[in-house]
Every structure is written in C-alpha cells, then in structure tokens.
Design a protein around this motif. Sequence first.
Motif, PDB file in Angstrom:
ATOM      1  N   LYS A  18       0.835  -1.203   0.000  1.00 13.66           N
ATOM      2  CA  LYS A  18       0.000   0.000   0.000  1.00 13.66           C
ATOM      3  C   LYS A  18       0.875   1.259   0.000  1.00 13.66           C
ATOM      4  O   LYS A  18       0.597   2.221  -0.713  1.00 13.66           O
ATOM      5  CB  LYS A  18      -0.914  -0.012   1.227  1.00 13.66           C
ATOM      6  CG  LYS A  18      -2.046   0.983   1.167  1.00 13.66           C
ATOM      7  CD  LYS A  18      -2.883   0.956   2.449  1.00 13.66           C
ATOM      8  CE  LYS A  18      -3.676  -0.313   2.584  1.00 13.66           C
ATOM      9  NZ  LYS A  18      -4.593  -0.266   3.755  1.00 13.66           N
ATOM     10  N   GLU A  19       1.932   1.229   0.786  1.00 14.27           N
ATOM     11  CA  GLU A  19       2.848   2.363   0.850  1.00 14.27           C
ATOM     12  C   GLU A  19       3.521   2.591  -0.504  1.00 14.27           C
ATOM     13  O   GLU A  19       3.633   3.723  -0.982  1.00 14.27           O
ATOM     14  CB  GLU A  19       3.906   2.108   1.924  1.00 14.27           C
ATOM     15  CG  GLU A  19       4.882   3.234   2.124  1.00 14.27           C
ATOM     16  CD  GLU A  19       5.908   2.925   3.196  1.00 14.27           C
ATOM     17  OE1 GLU A  19       6.480   3.888   3.723  1.00 14.27           O
ATOM     18  OE2 GLU A  19       6.156   1.730   3.504  1.00 14.27           O
ATOM     19  N   GLY A  20       3.943   1.506  -1.149  1.00 13.19           N
ATOM     20  CA  GLY A  20       4.574   1.610  -2.465  1.00 13.19           C
ATOM     21  C   GLY A  20       3.633   2.154  -3.513  1.00 13.19           C
ATOM     22  O   GLY A  20       4.023   3.001  -4.337  1.00 13.19           O
ATOM     23  N   GLY A  22       1.097   4.063  -2.947  1.00 17.42           N
ATOM     24  CA  GLY A  22       0.908   5.474  -2.613  1.00 17.42           C
ATOM     25  C   GLY A  22       2.045   6.333  -3.128  1.00 17.42           C
ATOM     26  O   GLY A  22       1.833   7.426  -3.650  1.00 17.42           O
ATOM     27  N   LYS A  23       3.267   5.836  -3.011  1.00 10.52           N
ATOM     28  CA  LYS A  23       4.431   6.576  -3.511  1.00 10.52           C
ATOM     29  C   LYS A  23       4.382   6.699  -5.033  1.00 10.52           C
ATOM     30  O   LYS A  23       4.649   7.767  -5.586  1.00 10.52           O
ATOM     31  CB  LYS A  23       5.728   5.878  -3.108  1.00 10.52           C
ATOM     32  CG  LYS A  23       6.118   6.099  -1.671  1.00 10.52           C
ATOM     33  CD  LYS A  23       7.428   5.410  -1.347  1.00 10.52           C
ATOM     34  CE  LYS A  23       7.778   5.572   0.119  1.00 10.52           C
ATOM     35  NZ  LYS A  23       9.027   4.872   0.467  1.00 10.52           N
ATOM     36  N   THR A  28      -0.524  10.583  -1.042  1.00  9.64           N
ATOM     37  CA  THR A  28       0.117  10.677   0.262  1.00  9.64           C
ATOM     38  C   THR A  28      -0.669   9.946   1.344  1.00  9.64           C
ATOM     39  O   THR A  28      -0.078   9.296   2.207  1.00  9.64           O
ATOM     40  CB  THR A  28       0.308  12.152   0.669  1.00  9.64           C
ATOM     41  OG1 THR A  28       0.990  12.827  -0.382  1.00  9.64           O
ATOM     42  CG2 THR A  28       1.099  12.278   1.939  1.00  9.64           C
ATOM     43  N   LYS A  30      -2.586   7.307   1.080  1.00  8.41           N
ATOM     44  CA  LYS A  30      -2.399   5.861   0.940  1.00  8.41           C
ATOM     45  C   LYS A  30      -0.995   5.465   1.398  1.00  8.41           C
ATOM     46  O   LYS A  30      -0.808   4.436   2.033  1.00  8.41           O
ATOM     47  CB  LYS A  30      -2.621   5.415  -0.504  1.00  8.41           C
ATOM     48  CG  LYS A  30      -2.577   3.894  -0.675  1.00  8.41           C
ATOM     49  CD  LYS A  30      -2.872   3.469  -2.087  1.00  8.41           C
ATOM     50  CE  LYS A  30      -4.295   3.594  -2.456  1.00  8.41           C
ATOM     51  NZ  LYS A  30      -5.208   2.580  -1.980  1.00  8.41           N
ATOM     52  N   GLU A  31      -0.027   6.294   1.085  1.00  8.08           N
ATOM     53  CA  GLU A  31       1.350   6.030   1.503  1.00  8.08           C
ATOM     54  C   GLU A  31       1.459   6.012   3.032  1.00  8.08           C
ATOM     55  O   GLU A  31       2.062   5.113   3.619  1.00  8.08           O
ATOM     56  CB  GLU A  31       2.276   7.096   0.921  1.00  8.08           C
ATOM     57  CG  GLU A  31       3.727   6.903   1.227  1.00  8.08           C
ATOM     58  CD  GLU A  31       4.600   7.977   0.618  1.00  8.08           C
ATOM     59  OE1 GLU A  31       5.766   8.053   1.022  1.00  8.08           O
ATOM     60  OE2 GLU A  31       4.131   8.751  -0.247  1.00  8.08           O
ATOM     61  N   ASN A  35       2.232   2.869   5.550  1.00  4.74           N
ATOM     62  CA  ASN A  35       3.332   2.923   6.515  1.00  4.74           C
ATOM     63  C   ASN A  35       2.829   2.574   7.915  1.00  4.74           C
ATOM     64  O   ASN A  35       3.476   1.817   8.645  1.00  4.74           O
ATOM     65  CB  ASN A  35       3.971   4.311   6.492  1.00  4.74           C
ATOM     66  CG  ASN A  35       5.262   4.375   7.266  1.00  4.74           C
ATOM     67  OD1 ASN A  35       5.643   3.430   7.923  1.00  4.74           O
ATOM     68  ND2 ASN A  35       5.926   5.504   7.196  1.00  4.74           N
TER      69      ASN A  35
END
Length: 59
Positions: A18-20, A22-23, A28, A30-31, A35
């Motif tokens: 999910k973080e990836g 979002g990036k 932001t 979702k990132e 995290n």
Amino acid sequence: MNDNRIEGTKHEIKGAVKEGVGKLTGNTSKEVAGNVEKNAGKVQNNVGQAQDEIEDLDD
C-alpha cells in the motif's frame, strides 16, 4: 509460530504494498496508511515472537 506472528507478517506485507502504491501514484494518504499498517504489523509480529519465547521457556 502463533497467530500474532502470522497476522503481523500479513499486515507488514500489505502495508508495504500500500505504501509503495501510494508513492508511485503520489497518493500521500495511501502512503501514510500503508506505513502505519506496516509498522503495526511489525509490532504485532514482535509480540508474537515474545509470546513464542515465553512459551519456549515454559517447556
């Protein structure tokens, strides 16, 4: 291996993905959510490891 370790690992992986995403998409929120989930999974995994160690001491 207990359920906390299994579930914690699932959350770590899901949060990292999910973080990836979002990036990559510039999302932001979702990132940050990824995290948070990843770190919560790490904590849960560590709790599971501690529980396993305590159980091993009882044996």
